[in-house]
Enzyme design. Structure first.
Site, PDB file in Angstrom:
ATOM      1  N   ASP A 175     -22.445 -22.367  28.093  1.00  0.00           N
ATOM      2  CA  ASP A 175     -22.905 -20.979  28.072  1.00  0.00           C
ATOM      3  C   ASP A 175     -21.733 -20.115  28.552  1.00  0.00           C
ATOM      4  OD1 ASP A 175     -24.680 -18.658  28.260  1.00  0.00           O
ATOM      5  OD2 ASP A 175     -24.553 -18.970  30.426  1.00  0.00           O
ATOM      6  N   ASP A 220     -21.789 -16.097  29.674  1.00  0.00           N
ATOM      7  CA  ASP A 220     -21.988 -15.128  30.759  1.00  0.00           C
ATOM      8  C   ASP A 220     -22.706 -15.764  31.939  1.00  0.00           C
ATOM      9  OD1 ASP A 220     -21.339 -12.175  29.620  1.00  0.00           O
ATOM     10  OD2 ASP A 220     -22.020 -13.511  28.025  1.00  0.00           O
ATOM     11  N   ASP A 261     -26.613 -21.167  33.169  1.00  0.00           N
ATOM     12  CA  ASP A 261     -26.940 -20.542  34.462  1.00  0.00           C
ATOM     13  C   ASP A 261     -28.267 -19.795  34.482  1.00  0.00           C
ATOM     14  OD1 ASP A 261     -25.906 -18.393  32.763  1.00  0.00           O
ATOM     15  OD2 ASP A 261     -26.090 -17.179  34.579  1.00  0.00           O
TER      16      ASP A 261
HETATM   17 MG   LIG Z   1     -25.597 -17.216  31.049  1.00  0.00          MG
END
Ligand SMILES: [Mg+2]
Length: 268
Positions: free
Chosen positions: A38, A40, A218
């Protein structure tokens, strides 16, 4: 020998330190890996707006080196469109799944494939833009098959946005809409894809097929992919906090970048 008290025996197993665990997994010659990252909040620190993120010095070289070491089996898996990822990581043009899986690219530099995703209905788009416009500091990001409302600059608007979204999502009959809450962002998209499906699509073909998948994410939008790893014989890592399915946690994007640099044989 030290005695283990019954209470100690029932402590949950500690999660191993994420950095060495990831480096070992990427280096294990018995199980060639495919790495899915991933962007960001995972590879990059979150900024005030999606356009303001910074790609730190050295990260491009690290990704390039790992991409080569993994036989091309390294992909960015993001809610951002692939065109946006290419702009961020230029001159790299890595394999990727973009827009939550509505777009994909199997090999570096190839053309982008697209699922014939339905665009958001015009009425839904209009109402979402109006909702964003009613709150100072809320940024609307239109991605065609989805629209994201970023409220990082206006955290007090959260409750009002949720109430507005509830009405909009209840509105159109016969239109399948999905709601994805993320970090300081609410996103509405037409149904049908998520990051687990995106990873499985990439894993079905070379150079990813037959490799052990490792996914790092995240946020809530990463949870389907994290949860899919065990059944795929893979490993999941989360960043910032322990998410369901993760075998270990990186404290920050910087900690992940440092482990990736180490796996790539780059200076930290
Ligand atoms: Mg993310």
């Amino acid at each position: 020998m030290a005695l283990v008290s019954p209470a100690d025996e029932f402590q949950p197993a500690a999660h191993p330190p994420a950095g060495p665990f990831l480096v070992r997994a990427l280096d294990d010659p018995r199980y060639p890996c495919a790495l899915f990252l991933d962007v960001d909040g995972t590879l990059l620190d979150i900024a005030g707006s999606p356009a303001a993120v910074i790609v730190p010095d050295g990260l491009r070289a690290t990704l390039q080196s790992l991409h080569h070491r993994l036989g091309g089996a390294l992909a960015l898996v993001s809610g951002r469109p692939i065109e946006d990822l290419d702009r961020l990581f230029a001159p790299l043009c890595l394999p990727a799944a973009g827009a939550h899986g509505a777009q994909w690219r199997l090999r570096a530099g190839e053309a982008v494939g697209r699922k014939a995703g339905k665009p958001l209905p015009g009425e839904v788009r209009r109402r979402l833009l109006a909702l964003a416009g009613a709150h100072d500091g809320v940024l609307a990001e239109d991605k065609g098959t989805s629209l994201a409302l970023h409220y990082r600059a206006a955290p007090a608007a959260r409750a009002a946005l949720l109430a507005g979204l509830e009405e909009i999502l209840a509105g159109p009959e016969g239109v399948e809409l999905r709601f994805l809450p993320g970090k300081m962002v609410f996103e509405v998209l037409t149904g049908g894809y998520d990051k687990a499906a995106a990873v499985e699509r990439l894993l079905a073909e070379a150079p990813f097929a037959g490799r052990r998948p490792i996914f790092v994410g995240d946020d809530v939008t990463d949870e389907p992919a994290l949860a899919a790893m065990p059944a795929l014989g893979g490993l999941a890592f989360s960043v910032g906090r322990l998410l369901p399915g993760a075998a270990a946690v990186f404290g920050s994007p910087e900690a992940l970048r440092s482990a990736l640099a180490s796996a790539a044989g780059m200076p930290p």
